[in-house]
Structures are given as C-alpha cells and as structure tokens.
Design a protein around this motif. Structure first.
Motif, PDB file in Angstrom:
ATOM      1  N   GLN A 119       0.847  -1.180   0.000  1.00 38.52           N
ATOM      2  CA  GLN A 119       0.000   0.000   0.000  1.00 38.52           C
ATOM      3  C   GLN A 119       0.886   1.234   0.000  1.00 38.52           C
ATOM      4  OE1 GLN A 119      -2.636  -0.994   3.425  1.00 38.52           O
ATOM      5  NE2 GLN A 119      -4.264  -0.809   1.914  1.00 38.52           N
ATOM      6  N   VAL A 120       0.621   2.149  -0.907  1.00 35.70           N
ATOM      7  CA  VAL A 120       1.447   3.347  -1.062  1.00 35.70           C
ATOM      8  C   VAL A 120       0.790   4.513  -0.331  1.00 35.70           C
ATOM      9  CG1 VAL A 120       2.477   4.979  -2.693  1.00 35.70           C
ATOM     10  CG2 VAL A 120       2.261   2.556  -3.315  1.00 35.70           C
ATOM     11  N   PRO A 121       1.403   4.987   0.760  1.00 40.31           N
ATOM     12  CA  PRO A 121       0.884   6.206   1.394  1.00 40.31           C
ATOM     13  C   PRO A 121       0.971   7.376   0.415  1.00 40.31           C
ATOM     14  CG  PRO A 121       2.372   5.039   2.871  1.00 40.31           C
ATOM     15  CD  PRO A 121       2.528   4.405   1.520  1.00 40.31           C
ATOM     16  N   LEU A 122      -0.084   8.182   0.348  1.00 41.56           N
ATOM     17  CA  LEU A 122      -0.181   9.250  -0.636  1.00 41.56           C
ATOM     18  C   LEU A 122      -0.469  10.587   0.044  1.00 41.56           C
ATOM     19  CD1 LEU A 122      -2.392   7.259  -3.176  1.00 41.56           C
ATOM     20  CD2 LEU A 122       0.051   7.785  -3.434  1.00 41.56           C
ATOM     21  N   GLY A 123      -0.328  11.640  -0.720  1.00 41.91           N
ATOM     22  CA  GLY A 123      -0.543  12.980  -0.206  1.00 41.91           C
ATOM     23  C   GLY A 123       0.664  13.882  -0.397  1.00 41.91           C
ATOM     24  N   ARG A 124       1.676  13.382  -1.131  1.00 43.42           N
ATOM     25  CA  ARG A 124       2.842  14.215  -1.449  1.00 43.42           C
ATOM     26  C   ARG A 124       2.425  15.342  -2.394  1.00 43.42           C
ATOM     27  NH1 ARG A 124       3.577   9.055  -2.061  1.00 43.42           N
ATOM     28  NH2 ARG A 124       5.100   7.901  -0.816  1.00 43.42           N
ATOM     29  N   ARG A 125       3.117  16.451  -2.275  1.00 37.10           N
ATOM     30  CA  ARG A 125       2.959  17.522  -3.248  1.00 37.10           C
ATOM     31  C   ARG A 125       4.266  17.697  -4.009  1.00 37.10           C
ATOM     32  NH1 ARG A 125      -1.335  21.080  -2.702  1.00 37.10           N
ATOM     33  NH2 ARG A 125      -0.070  22.973  -2.920  1.00 37.10           N
ATOM     34  N   ASP A 126       4.194  18.413  -5.117  1.00 37.66           N
ATOM     35  CA  ASP A 126       5.347  18.539  -6.007  1.00 37.66           C
ATOM     36  C   ASP A 126       6.210  19.736  -5.646  1.00 37.66           C
ATOM     37  OD1 ASP A 126       4.573  16.352  -7.640  1.00 37.66           O
ATOM     38  OD2 ASP A 126       3.136  17.632  -8.690  1.00 37.66           O
ATOM     39  N   SER A 127       7.506  19.544  -5.748  1.00 37.29           N
ATOM     40  CA  SER A 127       8.450  20.614  -5.489  1.00 37.29           C
ATOM     41  C   SER A 127       8.445  21.643  -6.614  1.00 37.29           C
ATOM     42  CB  SER A 127       9.849  20.022  -5.340  1.00 37.29           C
ATOM     43  OG  SER A 127      10.818  21.038  -5.237  1.00 37.29           O
ATOM     44  N   ARG A 128       8.717  22.887  -6.249  1.00 38.89           N
ATOM     45  CA  ARG A 128       8.925  23.939  -7.246  1.00 38.89           C
ATOM     46  C   ARG A 128      10.411  24.120  -7.533  1.00 38.89           C
ATOM     47  NH1 ARG A 128       5.014  26.511  -3.778  1.00 38.89           N
ATOM     48  NH2 ARG A 128       2.969  26.694  -4.774  1.00 38.89           N
ATOM     49  N   THR A 129      11.232  23.312  -6.880  1.00 37.27           N
ATOM     50  CA  THR A 129      12.676  23.419  -7.041  1.00 37.27           C
ATOM     51  C   THR A 129      13.264  22.046  -7.352  1.00 37.27           C
ATOM     52  OG1 THR A 129      13.143  22.995  -4.705  1.00 37.27           O
ATOM     53  CG2 THR A 129      12.755  25.290  -5.350  1.00 37.27           C
ATOM     54  N   ALA A 130      14.514  22.048  -7.755  1.00 40.57           N
ATOM     55  CA  ALA A 130      15.286  20.825  -7.947  1.00 40.57           C
ATOM     56  C   ALA A 130      16.711  21.124  -7.519  1.00 40.57           C
ATOM     57  CB  ALA A 130      15.231  20.363  -9.401  1.00 40.57           C
ATOM     58  N   SER A 131      17.526  20.091  -7.382  1.00 36.95           N
ATOM     59  CA  SER A 131      18.895  20.307  -6.915  1.00 36.95           C
ATOM     60  C   SER A 131      19.883  19.481  -7.728  1.00 36.95           C
ATOM     61  CB  SER A 131      19.025  19.951  -5.431  1.00 36.95           C
ATOM     62  OG  SER A 131      20.363  20.109  -4.989  1.00 36.95           O
ATOM     63  N   LEU A 132      20.528  20.129  -8.661  1.00 35.03           N
ATOM     64  CA  LEU A 132      21.576  19.471  -9.445  1.00 35.03           C
ATOM     65  C   LEU A 132      22.710  19.025  -8.525  1.00 35.03           C
ATOM     66  CD1 LEU A 132      22.736  18.787 -12.316  1.00 35.03           C
ATOM     67  CD2 LEU A 132      23.834  21.051 -12.236  1.00 35.03           C
ATOM     68  N   SER A 133      23.109  19.889  -7.602  1.00 36.89           N
ATOM     69  CA  SER A 133      24.207  19.542  -6.692  1.00 36.89           C
ATOM     70  C   SER A 133      23.803  18.401  -5.770  1.00 36.89           C
ATOM     71  CB  SER A 133      24.626  20.767  -5.875  1.00 36.89           C
ATOM     72  OG  SER A 133      23.555  21.233  -5.066  1.00 36.89           O
ATOM     73  N   GLY A 134      22.544  18.398  -5.329  1.00 38.01           N
ATOM     74  CA  GLY A 134      22.071  17.318  -4.473  1.00 38.01           C
ATOM     75  C   GLY A 134      22.053  15.984  -5.195  1.00 38.01           C
TER      76      GLY A 134
END
Length: 318
Positions: free
Chosen positions: A143-158
């Motif tokens: 069962q996959v817990p849900l409710g994540r939202r999408d980031s407005r950022t990303a991290s190339l260095s990460g």
C-alpha cells in the motif's frame, strides 16, 4: 499457488506496511479516495501497457523513484525538465543519459488530469508507478501512502552528491542510506531493486576487467558485450532474470556475480553478508522486506499541506 510460507510472510508484510503508513500522519493510503477514486486503476493500466511493451520500463520507473526520493525527498523534483532559466536534476552525473521513463509518467499524468483535474501530484504518481512496475514483474504489492505535493525546485548539486555511486564501497553506501534515515539492512534490500533491469557498460567495465572478487566465467560473459574501451552505453543485466522481480540478484552476489562494484560489496566479507545469504535463500523474505523498505523510502521528506504545488505537467513548474 503461493506456498504457506509465502502466504504467511505476505500477511505479515501487509500488517507491517499498514502500521508503517498509519505511523506517518502526513501521508495516507486513502488520500485520494474521495477526490480521485480511479487513480490506482489509471496508473496500473498505463504501467501494464508500458511494461508489456518494454519490460525494462519497470526497472526504469523504480530507479526514477529512488533517484527522486534521495534528492530533496520524494517530491517529483527529478521530473522537472531543464529550461533556459531553470536547471534541474536530469543532467546530474547519476541521471544524465540514463534516467528514463519520463514519458510514461507524463502519459499517466495526462490521463489522471482528464479524470481528476489539478488533484494528484506527480510525486504520488511516480510512487504508485514504481510499485506497479515491481508488481507487474513479479514482486509483492504494498500500500502506497499518498498525499505528497510537487516541489517547485530541484537540486543538481544534491543529485550529484546524494545519489550512491555504482563504484561506492560498503561503508559509504551504509552512510549515504543512513543519512536518509534508512538502516544498513534496508540499504541491502533496496539494492535488490537491481533484481530487474540493466546497467551501462561504463559502470561495470572496471569490475569485469580489473576486480578479483568475481566469478571468471561471469566476467567473460559480460566482456562479450562490454569491450575494454568503447561501447559505454551497451547494456548488461543485473542478474540472469532481468525482467522478473525475484531473488536471483542475491544468489548472484553469493556466487560473486554482482554486476556493479556497489552490488558485490554487499557480499564481500562485510557486515551485510548474512543479510544477502538470507535473501538468496528466501525470495519470500526478500520480497516482504523490499516492500516495507519501499514504503519507508517513500516517506523521506514529503511536501504536504500547502507546501509545494500540484503540477499540471510533471516536467514544468506551474
């Protein structure tokens, strides 16, 4: 028909996964029950078509989810495309020319938007698609817990710093997973994602030509499609059943047939040898532990509530 042992382990798995999902109050397996009741069917149908067309896609989507969760948490950041004014994670060294399956996530998103406009995040779609890819290739469901939202950022260095290298040694792997709240055993079982899929020659060339803790016949077989120079993008399977999610990966490690350096270090006289032997001897235990570890990994730093957004298109910020 599943054996009695497998049925027992599956029952235990379901109990443990329910406990795990309920323990994380931010996410819920029923998050979209009222707002997008057809979500699970949409994701499953698109994934079934994708995996039927190309079985490797199950591994590709699983890898996308892993690479998403290890950078900023499970927030869909890996799905963001580079633009003239935005640099994302897709061209980080661990992802460049190897991360794939974006078109499948986009296809799911298009169908989900048609059914439930501006409701389901790309991060949640990726989590569900990763689960379904594993199941379609023979793994246990969870069962996959849900409710994540999408980031407005990303991290190339990460992405360059946080994703484990195929050349990493065991202490480094344990440390990198610990930094994400995952135990050494969970690192070992999540490495079992290599039960399916392929790797590029450039990532295992040094192992098959220069390392000594390798079965000679296995090395010879892999050299046939991975020359000492050139052919960097030629593919080699992680195990002998790359389109079936089973425990052959661990059996290969015991036989010194791990494809990547970071695979074989799990069984090389170190702390994870006993765990690898357990999984090599019992597919049921591996499948149970993998499902539980996937739930835990999916809980890494999700954006919830009013944080982030629900992207209309997975590749761009609204």
């Amino acid at each position: 028909m599943a054996s009695t042992t497998t049925q027992f382990l599956l029952a235990c798995s379901i109990i443990s996964l329910l406990a795990c999902s309920s323990a994380n109050a931010q996410l819920s397996v029923n998050f979209y029950a009222g707002t997008c009741p057809t979500l699970a069917n949409i994701v499953r149908n698109v994934m079934r078509q994708a995996v039927t067309t190309e079985p490797r896609m199950g591994a590709s989507i699983l890898r996308l989810f892993f690479h998403d969760c290890f950078v900023q948490g499970c927030d869909g950041s890996i799905l963001l495309d580079d633009t003239a004014s935005f640099t994302g994670e897709q061209n980080a060294l661990p992802n460049r020319n190897s991360a794939r399956g974006f078109q499948v996530i986009d296809a799911i998103k298009t169908r989900v938007e048609a059914a439930c406009n501006n409701t389901v995040s790309c991060a949640d779609i990726l989590a569900l698609a990763a689960r379904d890819g594993v199941v379609l290739l023979g793994g246990l469901s969870w069962q996959v817990p849900l409710g994540r939202r999408d980031s407005r950022t990303a991290s190339l260095s990460g992405a360059n710093s946080d994703l484990p290298s195929p050349f990493a040694d065991l202490p480094t792997l344990i440390s990198m997973f610990a930094a994400k709240g995952l135990t050494a055993r969970e690192m070992t079982v999540l490495s079992g994602g290599h039960a399916i899929g392929f790797s590029q020659c450039s990532l295992f060339r040094n192992r098959i030509y220069n390392e000594t803790n390798i079965d000679p016949a296995f090395a010879t077989t892999r050299k046939a499609n991975c020359p000492a120079s050139g052919g960097d993008t030629r593919l080699g399977p992680f195990d002998n059943t790359p389109n079936r999610f089973d425990n052959s990966y661990y059996q290969n490690l015991v036989a010194r047939r791990g494809l990547l350096h970071s695979d074989q270090v799990l069984f090389n006289g170190g702390s994870q040898d006993a765990t690898v032997r357990t999984y090599s001897n019992s597919a049921a235990i591996f499948l149970r532990d993998f499902a539980a570890a996937m739930v835990k990994m999916g809980n890494i730093s999700p954006l919830t509530g009013t944080n982030g957004e629900i992207r209309r298109s997975c590749g761009i910020i609204n």
